[in-house]
Design an enzyme around this catalytic site. Structure first.
Site, short mmCIF file in Angstrom:
data_model
loop_
_atom_site.label_atom_id
_atom_site.label_comp_id
_atom_site.label_asym_id
_atom_site.label_seq_id
_atom_site.Cartn_x
_atom_site.Cartn_y
_atom_site.Cartn_z
N GLY A 86 -13.53 -3.48 6.24
CA GLY A 86 -14.29 -3.81 5.09
C GLY A 86 -15.26 -2.64 4.30
O GLY A 86 -15.30 -2.35 3.24
N GLU A 106 -14.68 -10.95 4.41
CA GLU A 106 -15.01 -11.58 5.42
C GLU A 106 -14.38 -10.90 6.94
O GLU A 106 -13.35 -10.88 7.15
CB GLU A 106 -13.93 -13.17 5.75
#
Length: 515
Positions: free
Chosen positions: A250, A267
């Site tokens: 991420g 997520e």
């Protein structure tokens, strides 16, 4: 466990081909070789070769998706819902086939694999309902003869990156909702689970053909490694990139997408904890904790990794958890076997991370109470089966604050609820949390703004097993994304504020006078 209890690589390859064939998807026929390949953690070996694509293929896929979007966005949302409805029917028809592929590629036990496909079916039902409820608002205008309102419109091309541990469910969260919202989708699945991706794509294309939706460009799978994800992140035509994976992933994706002013939905990792209060029902604690901590061999983002137990019940809870884990020793093995509760780790990296974490925990004052050993090494030298571990820790040390994607449960004591909340929140991740208590006041305090700082906060259940009706996601290093239920559809659409003047005058807002 005798070697005959584990399937052979050849039998797994045959089962994978048969499942794909029943889904009417062409299965690879080449022997395993260099480059991309399908493999199974059950034996740790490659099943057959499977070519990877390139950044140029992403370019072509996004081009086709952008072209298809022009027609799909103008299709009425309830009509778009018919596509997802038909997909749900096909998923019901091929539930066993997809579960077979999930077990072969991700190593999930049969019941969990079937549960993951059922989650896809449930998401289809949810998304079909959403297709008739993409609501805007009408607000009172301060100007006479004017109407003020909001409308929602499709974004465009949605890129989806998924992880190995939920190879089909997370795809459905994103794709079903994105499609009913009027978007087209380009999907990069995990390199570890390409066959499940091909099967899902094949079923979706069948549904599109049967309901008359545009097949070309509506959905595309692009198989490959990190370069595929980078290409999706960098392409300005990808309006939204939804990425599921590690926090490290991420941190790479977010700035790339932000640099081009794109949208992202992340997520990421979880370091989930359950607080056990003195009044807790200990039967619930044991049942909820063992599944949350050992299910999927500890390879869920919502896996329970920290058990924060009041000192009055710490010894009894720890003893009961350890006793339950001892019973798991004989339930580690072939995920197709009915008696198995814990299948393999996905690969060597997961095992190495687990061993490293256990060594660090010992160096930081921890004590391994049960588990942690590798099993079935003689039967499957290239596969990694482990006994789930329970580790008593003196406090929240450095290793406890990190997420290790393996079945390690750290147990720590606390004295006051304030101390428990501080321990609970004292990690970088913020996905799922739980408190076991019969004290209503304690439960409410844990649910309040001064309690858990996670996106998911439970009472008297474990940290895993979220239902699709509620928005799924977390805070802090978990990325802040929300998928699936509630109003998460808004992430896949853009909002427009509209003012309509139906009167004969032109008053300005805030009483401004001009000309």
């Amino acid at each position: 466990m005798p070697i005959s209890a584990l399937p052979t690589t050849a039998s797994l390859a045959d089962r994978a081909r048969a499942a794909l064939d029943r889904c009417r998807v062409a299965a690879p026929q080449e022997p395993a070789g260099a480059g991309g390949a399908a493999r199974s953690p059950i034996t740790g070996r490659e099943l057959f070769a499977l070519g990877h694509e390139s950044a140029a293929d992403v370019e072509q896929a996004v081009t086709e998706a952008r072209e298809a979007f022009a027609a799909w966005r103008d299709t009425p949302a309830p009509v778009r819902g018919q596509l997802v409805h038909r997909l749900g029917e096909l998923l019901r028809e091929h539930k066993a086939d997809l579960a077979e592929l999930v077990t072969i590629e991700a190593g999930k036990i049969r019941s969990e694999a079937l549960g993951e496909v059922q989650e896809m079916i449930d998401v289809c039902d949810l998304a079909v309902g959403m297709s008739r409820q993409l609501y805007g608002r009408t607000m009172p205008s301060e100007r006479p003869g004017h109407r003020l309102m909001e409308t929602w419109h499709p974004l465009g091309v949605v890129g989806v990156i998924t992880a190995f541990n939920f190879p089909v469910a997370v795809w459905s969260w994103n794709t079903c909702v994105a499609l009913v919202c009027g978007n087209t989708v380009v999907w990069k699945p995990s390199e570890l689970t390409p066959l499940t991706a091909l099967a899902c794509h094949g079923l979706l294309m069948r549904a599109a053909q049967e309901v008359g939706a545009p097949a070309r460009g509506l959905h595309r799978v692009v198989l490959g490694g990190r370069e595929i994800g980078r290409a999706l992140a960098d392409d300005p035509r990808v309006a939204l990139l939804s990425a599921t994976g590690s926090t490290a992933m991420g941190r790479e994706v977010a700035p790339r997408v932000a640099a081009r002013m794109g949208r992202y939905l992340l997520e990421l990792g979880g370091n989930n904890a359950a607080v056990v209060a003195p009044s807790a029902d200990l039967d619930l604690v044991v049942r909820g904790s063992v599944f949350s901590a050992a299910g999927t061999a500890g390879q869920r983002c919502t896996t329970l990794r920290r058990l924060i137990v009041h000192e009055d019940v710490a010894e009894e809870v720890t003893r009961r958890i350890v006793d339950a884990y001892k019973q798991l020793r004989d339930r580690v093995g072939d995920p197709f076997a009915e008696s198995t509760l814990v299948g393999p780790l996905v690969g060597e990296r997961g095992y190495a991370a687990m061993r490293s974490a256990l060594e660090r925990a010992a160096a930081e004052g921890g004590q391994v109470l049960v588990g942690g050993s590798r099993v079935l090494e003689e039967e499957a030298a290239d596969a990694y089966y482990v006994e789930p571990a329970v580790v008593r820790m003196p406090g929240q040390t450095a290793v406890v604050r990190e997420e290790t994607f393996a079945p390690i449960l750290y147990v720590m004591p606390y004295r006051t609820l304030e101390e428990a909340v501080e321990l609970h929140n004292g990690v970088p991740q913020g996905l799922s949390s739980s408190i076991f208590t019969q004290d209503q006041s304690e439960a409410e305090r844990f649910l309040s703004a001064a309690g858990s700082d996670c996106g998911i906060v439970n009472v008297n259940i474990g940290t895993s097993g979220a239902e699709i009706g509620g928005a799924f996601g977390g805070e802090k290093d978990t990325g802040g994304g929300r998928e699936s239920g509630s109003d998460s559809w808004k992430a896949y659409m853009r909002r427009a504020t509209n003012t309509v003047n139906y009167g004969g005058e032109l008053p300005l807002a805030q009483g401004v006078s001009f000309l």
